[in-house]
Design an enzyme around this catalytic site. Structure first.
Site, PDB file in Angstrom:
ATOM      1  N   HIS A  41       0.788  -1.169   0.023  1.00  0.00           N
ATOM      2  CA  HIS A  41      -0.028  -0.095  -0.059  1.00  0.00           C
ATOM      3  C   HIS A  41       1.074   1.171   0.041  1.00  0.00           C
ATOM      4  CE1 HIS A  41       1.057  -0.764   4.263  1.00  0.00           C
ATOM      5  NE2 HIS A  41       1.136   0.538   4.174  1.00  0.00           N
ATOM      6  N   HIS A 125       5.615   6.356  -2.850  1.00  0.00           N
ATOM      7  CA  HIS A 125       6.538   5.067  -3.254  1.00  0.00           C
ATOM      8  C   HIS A 125       5.698   3.881  -2.331  1.00  0.00           C
ATOM      9  CE1 HIS A 125       7.792   6.059   0.964  1.00  0.00           C
ATOM     10  NE2 HIS A 125       8.196   4.746   0.999  1.00  0.00           N
TER      11      HIS A 125
END
Length: 182
Positions: A41, A125
């Protein structure tokens, strides 16, 4: 309870990332501990241990003001850098600006609610692996095994407040609340 705000990925996106992550895992061997696919996630804000989720739940309401957006995942790198990799990540090739707006909006709301979110600028990221001691060389090989270009794409329609429970086999993440975007 240990809390964090996340932008989850749809199952089909995770499935599209699977071959890429498998190639990186093979290249790294035991030198990198890879994130379980179901737990990948984008972390918007990590709150750590909290006595109650109430203030976080209220601060998260600001996420409902975010418009849905297209997100493309591509590129790879390491923190702090590829010369001394400690964390391996996949990047964002489209939608980074919208993701940063959501994270900044959330962090302001959290500060206003008395939380102390990270001061470092948000860098979109996906953390995919953590390098074990003396694993730098094979970590770089893992990064080299990740194909260039777009790896997956989706429309981002919500963010979530998650609870993380640490256990012997790693963390277990549980949804506390989802915040739908406009």
């Amino acid at each position: 309870m240990r809390l964090f705000f996340a932008l989850p990925l749809p199952t089909d996106v995770k499935e599209r990332l699977q071959p890429t992550l498998d190639a990186a895992r093979r290249a790294a061997g035991e030198s990198v501990g890879f994130t379980r696919l179901e737990q990948i996630h984008f972390t918007l804000a990590f709150l750590g241990e909290q006595p109650s989720p109430d203030k976080a739940l209220a601060a998260g309401e600001v996420l409902r003001d975010q418009d849905a957006f297209e997100l493309a995942i591509g590129g790879a790198g390491a923190f702090p850098n590829t010369a001394r990799p400690r964390v391996l990540w996949l990047g964002v090739t489209e939608g980074a600006a919208q993701l940063m707006v959501a994270a900044d909006r959330l962090r302001r709301a959290l500060r206003d609610s008395g939380f102390m979110p990270e001061e470092r600028p948000f860098r979109p990221h996906l953390t995919v692996g953590r390098v074990r001691p003396r694993g730098e060389k094979t970590a770089r090989q893992a990064l080299a095994a990740i194909a260039p270009g777009e790896l997956a794409r989706c429309t981002v329609r919500h963010a979530c407040l998650m609870q993380s429970v640490l256990g012997k086999s790693g963390a277990t993440h549980t949804l506390v609340r989802a915040y739908e975007f406009r």
